[in-house]
Design a protein around this motif. Structure first.
Motif, PDB file in Angstrom:
ATOM      1  N   ASN A  26      79.520 112.887  48.439  1.00 26.09           N
ATOM      2  CA  ASN A  26      78.028 113.525  48.291  1.00 26.09           C
ATOM      3  C   ASN A  26      77.672 113.477  49.307  1.00 26.09           C
ATOM      4  O   ASN A  26      76.968 114.545  49.425  1.00 26.09           O
ATOM      5  CB  ASN A  26      78.050 112.268  46.675  1.00 26.09           C
ATOM      6  CG  ASN A  26      77.917 113.476  45.293  1.00 26.09           C
ATOM      7  OD1 ASN A  26      79.001 114.332  45.422  1.00 26.09           O
ATOM      8  ND2 ASN A  26      78.135 111.966  45.173  1.00 26.09           N
ATOM      9  N   THR A  31      76.123 117.143  47.789  1.00 27.34           N
ATOM     10  CA  THR A  31      76.909 117.713  46.264  1.00 27.34           C
ATOM     11  C   THR A  31      76.719 116.316  46.088  1.00 27.34           C
ATOM     12  O   THR A  31      76.301 115.356  46.112  1.00 27.34           O
ATOM     13  CB  THR A  31      78.248 117.720  46.611  1.00 27.34           C
ATOM     14  OG1 THR A  31      79.080 116.197  46.537  1.00 27.34           O
ATOM     15  CG2 THR A  31      78.656 119.188  46.949  1.00 27.34           C
ATOM     16  N   ASN A  32      76.291 116.442  44.288  1.00 30.36           N
ATOM     17  CA  ASN A  32      76.125 115.727  43.180  1.00 30.36           C
ATOM     18  C   ASN A  32      77.474 115.477  42.498  1.00 30.36           C
ATOM     19  O   ASN A  32      77.133 116.009  41.846  1.00 30.36           O
ATOM     20  CB  ASN A  32      74.557 115.868  42.938  1.00 30.36           C
ATOM     21  CG  ASN A  32      74.736 114.980  42.322  1.00 30.36           C
ATOM     22  OD1 ASN A  32      74.373 114.059  42.384  1.00 30.36           O
ATOM     23  ND2 ASN A  32      73.326 114.766  40.984  1.00 30.36           N
ATOM     24  N   THR A  33      78.444 115.021  42.878  1.00 29.90           N
ATOM     25  CA  THR A  33      79.970 115.241  42.460  1.00 29.90           C
ATOM     26  C   THR A  33      79.415 113.884  41.354  1.00 29.90           C
ATOM     27  O   THR A  33      79.078 112.783  41.899  1.00 29.90           O
ATOM     28  CB  THR A  33      81.042 115.271  42.679  1.00 29.90           C
ATOM     29  OG1 THR A  33      80.695 116.499  43.445  1.00 29.90           O
ATOM     30  CG2 THR A  33      82.514 115.142  42.247  1.00 29.90           C
TER      31      THR A  33
END
Length: 69
Positions: A26, A31-33
């Motif tokens: 991330n 990102t915000n997986t």
């Protein structure tokens, strides 16, 4: 052994957790997986080759291709 088992074992063997690996992914990609999403991909076998490469890079490994025989 399936990829998910190999990858999980390698993560643990190198002193990482799946959460820490996902956090690093991330950070690298802004990102915000979620850990749940990443784990589901591993279970379903839908991780992209590039995602496996990235995880291995985090752990300090490279993929090498060698010809048999």
């Amino acid at each position: 052994m399936p990829l998910k088992d190999d990858l999980k074992a390698l993560i643990i063997k190198n002193g990482w957790t799946i959460t820490a690996v996902v956090d690093e992914l991330n950070i690298r990609h802004s990102t915000n997986t979620s850990v749940q999403n990443f784990s589901s991909k591993m279970i379903r076998g839908t991780l992209k080759y590039s995602e496996v490469e990235e995880v291995l890079d985090i752990l300090g490994y490279d993929i090498t291709w060698t010809r048999r025989g």
